[in-house]
Every structure is written in structure tokens, then in C-alpha cells.
Write an enzyme that holds these catalytic residues in place. Sequence first.
Site, mmCIF file in Angstrom:
data_model
loop_
_atom_site.group_PDB
_atom_site.id
_atom_site.type_symbol
_atom_site.label_atom_id
_atom_site.label_comp_id
_atom_site.label_asym_id
_atom_site.label_seq_id
_atom_site.Cartn_x
_atom_site.Cartn_y
_atom_site.Cartn_z
ATOM 1 N N LYS A 152 33.365 66.584 23.917
ATOM 2 C CA LYS A 152 32.562 65.652 23.109
ATOM 3 C C LYS A 152 31.099 66.112 23.233
ATOM 4 O O LYS A 152 30.418 65.805 24.199
ATOM 5 C CB LYS A 152 32.722 64.235 23.656
ATOM 6 C CG LYS A 152 32.506 63.127 22.648
ATOM 7 C CD LYS A 152 31.146 63.069 22.016
ATOM 8 C CE LYS A 152 30.103 62.364 22.850
ATOM 9 N NZ LYS A 152 28.738 62.510 22.312
ATOM 10 N N GLU A 200 26.948 65.924 36.594
ATOM 11 C CA GLU A 200 25.682 66.641 36.734
ATOM 12 C C GLU A 200 24.639 65.787 36.031
ATOM 13 O O GLU A 200 24.652 65.656 34.803
ATOM 14 C CB GLU A 200 25.823 68.029 36.126
ATOM 15 C CG GLU A 200 26.939 68.804 36.832
ATOM 16 C CD GLU A 200 27.047 70.267 36.425
ATOM 17 O OE1 GLU A 200 26.551 70.632 35.360
ATOM 18 O OE2 GLU A 200 27.646 71.025 37.206
ATOM 19 N N CYS A 235 17.214 70.019 33.208
ATOM 20 C CA CYS A 235 17.527 69.083 34.296
ATOM 21 C C CYS A 235 16.864 69.509 35.597
ATOM 22 O O CYS A 235 16.451 68.679 36.396
ATOM 23 C CB CYS A 235 19.025 68.971 34.477
ATOM 24 S SG CYS A 235 19.826 70.555 34.706
ATOM 25 N N GLU A 279 12.284 60.344 35.338
ATOM 26 C CA GLU A 279 12.523 61.605 34.619
ATOM 27 C C GLU A 279 11.973 61.487 33.200
ATOM 28 O O GLU A 279 12.352 60.599 32.450
ATOM 29 C CB GLU A 279 14.030 61.896 34.565
ATOM 30 C CG GLU A 279 14.331 63.236 33.933
ATOM 31 C CD GLU A 279 15.840 63.527 33.821
ATOM 32 O OE1 GLU A 279 16.587 62.620 33.433
ATOM 33 O OE2 GLU A 279 16.233 64.670 34.118
HETATM 34 P P1 NAD Z 1 23.035 61.012 27.916
HETATM 35 O O1 NAD Z 1 23.540 60.505 29.197
HETATM 36 O O2 NAD Z 1 22.315 60.086 27.015
HETATM 37 O O3 NAD Z 1 24.234 61.613 27.030
HETATM 38 C C1 NAD Z 1 25.041 62.669 27.500
HETATM 39 C C2 NAD Z 1 26.376 62.626 26.776
HETATM 40 O O4 NAD Z 1 27.072 61.447 27.156
HETATM 41 C C3 NAD Z 1 26.268 62.582 25.252
HETATM 42 O O5 NAD Z 1 27.280 63.388 24.704
HETATM 43 C C4 NAD Z 1 26.521 61.108 24.947
HETATM 44 O O6 NAD Z 1 27.022 60.869 23.664
HETATM 45 C C5 NAD Z 1 27.535 60.755 26.007
HETATM 46 N N1 NAD Z 1 27.619 59.331 26.344
HETATM 47 C C6 NAD Z 1 26.655 58.399 26.283
HETATM 48 N N2 NAD Z 1 27.134 57.198 26.705
HETATM 49 C C7 NAD Z 1 28.421 57.394 27.052
HETATM 50 C C8 NAD Z 1 29.443 56.547 27.556
HETATM 51 N N3 NAD Z 1 29.235 55.251 27.791
HETATM 52 N N4 NAD Z 1 30.665 57.077 27.802
HETATM 53 C C9 NAD Z 1 30.888 58.379 27.565
HETATM 54 N N5 NAD Z 1 29.972 59.231 27.073
HETATM 55 C C10 NAD Z 1 28.740 58.745 26.823
HETATM 56 O O7 NAD Z 1 22.141 62.276 28.279
HETATM 57 P P2 NAD Z 1 21.240 63.148 27.298
HETATM 58 O O8 NAD Z 1 20.033 62.358 26.941
HETATM 59 O O9 NAD Z 1 22.093 63.728 26.234
HETATM 60 O O10 NAD Z 1 20.846 64.380 28.252
HETATM 61 C C11 NAD Z 1 19.734 64.425 29.047
HETATM 62 C C12 NAD Z 1 20.074 64.094 30.488
HETATM 63 O O11 NAD Z 1 21.025 65.032 30.988
HETATM 64 C C13 NAD Z 1 18.901 64.185 31.440
HETATM 65 O O12 NAD Z 1 18.928 63.110 32.331
HETATM 66 C C14 NAD Z 1 19.144 65.491 32.178
HETATM 67 O O13 NAD Z 1 18.537 65.600 33.440
HETATM 68 C C15 NAD Z 1 20.621 65.495 32.280
HETATM 69 N N6 NAD Z 1 21.114 66.852 32.518
HETATM 70 C C16 NAD Z 1 21.617 67.156 33.761
HETATM 71 C C17 NAD Z 1 22.060 68.443 34.023
HETATM 72 C C18 NAD Z 1 22.617 68.808 35.359
HETATM 73 O O14 NAD Z 1 23.286 69.835 35.437
HETATM 74 N N7 NAD Z 1 22.396 68.037 36.421
HETATM 75 C C19 NAD Z 1 21.996 69.419 33.028
HETATM 76 C C20 NAD Z 1 21.474 69.065 31.776
HETATM 77 C C21 NAD Z 1 21.053 67.775 31.536
#
Ligand code: NAD
Length: 491
Positions: free
Chosen positions: A186, A263, A297, A395
Site C-alpha cells: 500500500k 520504522e 527520517c 519532527e
Molecule cells: P504516515 O504515517 O502519515 O503514512 C505512512 C503510510 O501509512 C501511508 O501509506 C498512509 O496512507 C498509511 N496509513 C496512515 N494511517 C494508517 C492507518 N490507520 N492504518 C494503516 N495505514 C495507514 O507517514 P508519512 O507522512 O507518509 O511519512 C513520513 C513519516 O515517516 C515521518 O514521520 C518519517 O520520519 C517516517 N519515516 C520513517 C522512516 C524510518 O525508516 N524510520 C523512513 C521514512 C519515513
Amino acid sequence: MVTPTATRPATLPDRIQHYIGGAHVGSLDGDTFEVLDPVSNQPYLRAASGKKADVDAAVAAAKEAFTSGPWPTMLPRERSRILHRVADVVESRGQELAELECFDTGLPITQALGQARRAAENFRFFADLIVAQHDDAFQVPGRQANYVHRTPIGVAGLITPWNTPFMLESWKLAPAIATGNTVVLKPAEFTPLSASLWPGIFEEAGVPAGVVNIVHGYGEEGFAGDSLVKHPDVPLISFTGESRTGQLIFANAAPWLKGLSMELGGKSPAVVFADADLDAAIDATIFGVFSLNGERCTAGSRILVQREIYDEFVERYSAQADRVFVGLPEDPATEVGAIVHPEHYEKVMSYVEIGKQEARLTAGGARPEQFPEGNFVRPTVFADVSPDARIFQEEIFGPVVAITPFDTEEEALELANNTKYGLAAYIWTNDLKRAHNVAQNVEAGMVWLNSNNVRDLRTPFGGVKASGLGHEGGYRSIDFYTEQQAVHINL
Ligand code: NAD
């Protein structure tokens, strides 16, 4: 002044569909959502918006491929050959991929090209690892022999964020299928474009239909992400995204006791001691927070600097930040492009305003004059940031950095550990003992000493505290994606 526009890539599709059991299909209810380009913020295509019924169909296709298809029982060498072909195809399409990624996410083109290469490398790495894979056997001489029987688990649910989307998808897809599972991916709803290349890539490489399925759409309850998390036939969820989304997924997966790999977010410190190589530290900490538009991240978004060099550091750092070139993502000279989406741009700009109340602005703090529209922001530096400031604790995920002075090693550690996150840390000092002491006491899953963020795919990747749960990378990914049964034999 002319409003800037991005060049439309030659292979830009006009719609994106799900990919289920080897077929491109729309949502069963016909629903779609708009995708914007971050330079103009105009919609440029519509993507299928998945719901529970679409996820059900994708999971059924993945389950069928797992139970009846050749994939889970193929010899590792055979799967490895196919995965190497995936890497070959990704490499051969690197330019196209980077152009689409750059158009969709606003990432600078040179950095998008680097991410495409890394995606290919992820496939090569796991292709090699499954062939080298071995498990221990344990003997009690004359009495018992014990060995590990390792098997794929089933259908893995992969949920990914919008930053470096294609590369992060590859980071999950490669180990999940290398180990013989089938998957439902997804992708993030802000950036579905590059994911639309996966079906063609997998087909050209010879991955059987149903092994990889993709459902686009939102994450919330009733939509694609949530439905995948709650599907009873998906025993594993690998998630990358925000910490609060991770918490929600953790709770939603609990009734099925699913295997989870998370992550999550970060607010990583870069600690610069007075004895550090200052030129190298400044270059690396500039790159560490402004590359990938700060949407990284592991960004070193808090810089802690020892008092003796603090004024000089702030002055030189701010001057260098002012020289970072903000431009159209497609321009090879661009170092910071456009923030991914207007919603996220608003969030980043709101932190810039908060920062002006909380600390001393020494660079940036506004959109660049040449870009009256689009999601552009000048690299922004705040100095004298107190540890209770929101820009120190929260963040921001954009090109905004907080600089804070410290006096002693103890104080540096206290400040470094003073957030809920614990993803990465960067330490700059020429004192060997101190370098290791700080590295081993900083609350971070990954530490770089006198170094930029360069990964070795064999090492554990993951965070502590609110930055994650579990580790992937090298054999840890193999462990996450496989069942390990202990077999005991009486002799
Ligand atoms: P997000 O949590 O808003 O969304 C991530 C994914 O989760 C999207 O595909 C979204 O549609 C899905 N999602 C949202 N709500 C959900 C739910 N209730 N159930 C299942 N899926 C759901 O994150 P974002 O804004 O897309 O990404 C940025 C974040 O990701 C930042 O916090 C960043 O630090 C983190 N990140 C972490 C790493 C790591 O390896 N630690 C790497 C990249 C990004």
C-alpha cells in the site's frame, strides 16, 4: 514574475490503477483520488482509491500465489536470479524512474537518481543474501541434534510513506519476496506515481503473477491501509511512517498478534565537539538536514555544538545554508526542491513561524523570492534553541534545523537524549574515547561517527523509543519475514 512549472515526464500516465493477481484494475466502487505535482500544486492524474473490498481481492490473490504458486517453494538460487533481473530492470529504467519520482515528490533529480540506484541495490543485496543464508545446527554429541527449519510466512502487508517512496518500497519488497512470501503493498497516497512502475518491472523480470499486489489509496479506517492491517489473512505488517500512525497500527494489529516491523519518526541529533574537523562537520550537517528536502527520517535536525566553537559554527553554518540552491526539482543544480504536498508544506511553514517565536533565526525562514508559488522553502536555521522548544522536540520533516549550544560531554548526551525519538545520531569529534562513549550512550538505533549518513545494508536498521520497533537490514530482515521452527532429533 512567471510562475514556475515542472516539465512533464514523457512517460507520465494519466491514471494509476491497483495491481491485483497480475491485472491492472480500478477500485470495485470506482473511487479515485487526485494526485498533485508539488511545483504547481495542480492535479495531474487520478489514482484508484482502495477500500476493504479491493484489499480483500489483493490478499486473496497473494494468498493463492502463496498456497498454489511456485514462488514460496522455489530454490533460493532461482528466486535470486529473478531478483537480480528486477535490479537489472530498475537500473535500466533509472532515468525514467528518477524523472517520475522527481515530478511526483519534488525531490531534486540528482538525489532521485541516487534513490533509484539504491532501490536496485536493495534487490541485489537480498538476492545474494538468500543464497548465502545458512542456519545453525546444534549438537549434543551422541544424544541429540537440533536444526532450524526456516519457511516463508505467507502474505506480508507493506505500508510505506511518501518520502523516497520507490526506494522505501524496495526496502520492504525485496526481503519480503526474497524469502518466499507474497505481498500486498500500500504505497503512500501523496506519491503513488513511481509505484506504478513496479508491475512492469516485476513482469519483465519474471516474477509470477500474484506474488506482488498493489492497492493504492488512503490509510485511515475503511480505506486501503487500515483494511490491510485488519485483514485476518495477513500475518505480517511492515510499516514505515509517523510514530503516531505506528501506534495506531500496533493497536489495530493486536487482536491478530501480527508480526510487526515499524520504522518511525525521528529528531536525530548531530553532536559537534570543539575538537572536530569543522569543515567536514559543517558540510555533513548541511547535507544531513537539507538533502532530500529535509524529508528524511534520519535527518540530523538538531545540531548540538560545543560552546567554544558555537558562534563560529552558527555563523559559518548559516552562511552555507544560505548558499544551498533551491530550484526546480528537475534542475541538476538543485539541492533543495519542492516540499511533497501543500498540506505538508503548511506544516513545515507553521514550524518556521513557531521557530521565530522560540529561537533566533539565522538563515531562511521564508519561501525563496523566485518561487511565489509551489511548495518551496529556503533552508532555515534556528540558533539558541532551548530543549523545551517545540522545534527541538517535534519532527518537522523539512529543511529546518535547530542549533543548541552545550558545554560538557554529559550535557551533550543529556540534550541528545532529550526527545521521545531515538532513530539516528551523528557525532563529530577527534577524541576516540569520547566518540565511542557518546555513541554507546546516545539513545539511537544508528550512530555515525565523523561520517555522513551512509548505510551498510548488512547492519541493523531501526530506531529505539518512539522511532521504531524491531530491526530490518541484513539477516534481521530475513528473520522478520520467515518462520523459524526448531527441529530436535534424538540420536
Ligand atoms: P504516515 O504515517 O502519515 O503514512 C505512512 C503510510 O501509512 C501511508 O501509506 C498512509 O496512507 C498509511 N496509513 C496512515 N494511517 C494508517 C492507518 N490507520 N492504518 C494503516 N495505514 C495507514 O507517514 P508519512 O507522512 O507518509 O511519512 C513520513 C513519516 O515517516 C515521518 O514521520 C518519517 O520520519 C517516517 N519515516 C520513517 C522512516 C524510518 O525508516 N524510520 C523512513 C521514512 C519515513
